[in-house]
Design an enzyme around this catalytic site. Sequence first.
Site, mmCIF file in Angstrom:
data_model
loop_
_atom_site.group_PDB
_atom_site.id
_atom_site.type_symbol
_atom_site.label_atom_id
_atom_site.label_comp_id
_atom_site.label_asym_id
_atom_site.label_seq_id
_atom_site.Cartn_x
_atom_site.Cartn_y
_atom_site.Cartn_z
ATOM 1 N N HIS A 112 0.857 -1.184 0.000
ATOM 2 C CA HIS A 112 0.000 0.000 0.000
ATOM 3 C C HIS A 112 0.892 1.232 0.000
ATOM 4 C CE1 HIS A 112 -4.062 -1.726 0.908
ATOM 5 N NE2 HIS A 112 -3.309 -2.756 1.275
ATOM 6 N N LYS A 116 0.250 4.455 4.670
ATOM 7 C CA LYS A 116 -0.523 3.449 5.405
ATOM 8 C C LYS A 116 0.412 2.693 6.331
ATOM 9 C CE LYS A 116 -3.618 -0.538 4.873
ATOM 10 N NZ LYS A 116 -4.602 -0.014 5.856
#
Length: 229
Positions: A112, A116
């Site tokens: 990601h 994140k």
Amino acid sequence: MSARAIGTPLQSRSPLLQNQRRSNEELHCQWVQNVRPVTSPVTIPRRLHMKKSFTCKCVANADTLQNATLKSTPTPTSTPVMVVAFQAAMEIMAEQFPGAFSGYTLTVRESHQSSKIDTSGTAKAIVSSFQRLGVSFNLDQIEKVRDSTEQIKNMGVPEEYLGGHAFHTYSLTSPDNTVAFQFQHNVCGRSIYAQGTIDAVIFLARKVQSKAEKRLYNMIDVLREGNMR
């Protein structure tokens, strides 16, 4: 019908920001008497009676979010209906064929955007299904890929989507290394999440207009009803 999209809270280890996050969550719980929300990842923590981290739930005619969550069931941790369908299929397979992959070795890599910090909730949910299928695997074995160079080189993430993507690969190998399975879902950008949220809000609006008695829904309900845009 009014709807409010509650965004993902800032992830930080700072005590000051964590305290502010808790205050915001409690404020959302107070607002919900007059607002029908669609919540996003881990907006409401375990301490507010959440048994799991929820990504999207549609709440119609809820008195308070605390009371509503007491009646909740495990919910897919993603809003895109295609990802929800895959997660649901894994849960069904785990229910109907427990132990089917006993003895197999599992590796999980999820990539990601670097902002994140936490491990993907979707990855955790899929791992839970694999565990019920007989695979010995701990959540801390999930490999989080957040380095941009590795994301491009090893995960195949297009450079233009480094700031927003979700690439997951689940690999299974038999004990004698003669059989291998691989499950993969790669998402570039955020449009699929926005579309899933729109589907959820439209679904919720229809339930409110029809004066449905049920007041807590999840993305599986949205998927089952169809009519996605």
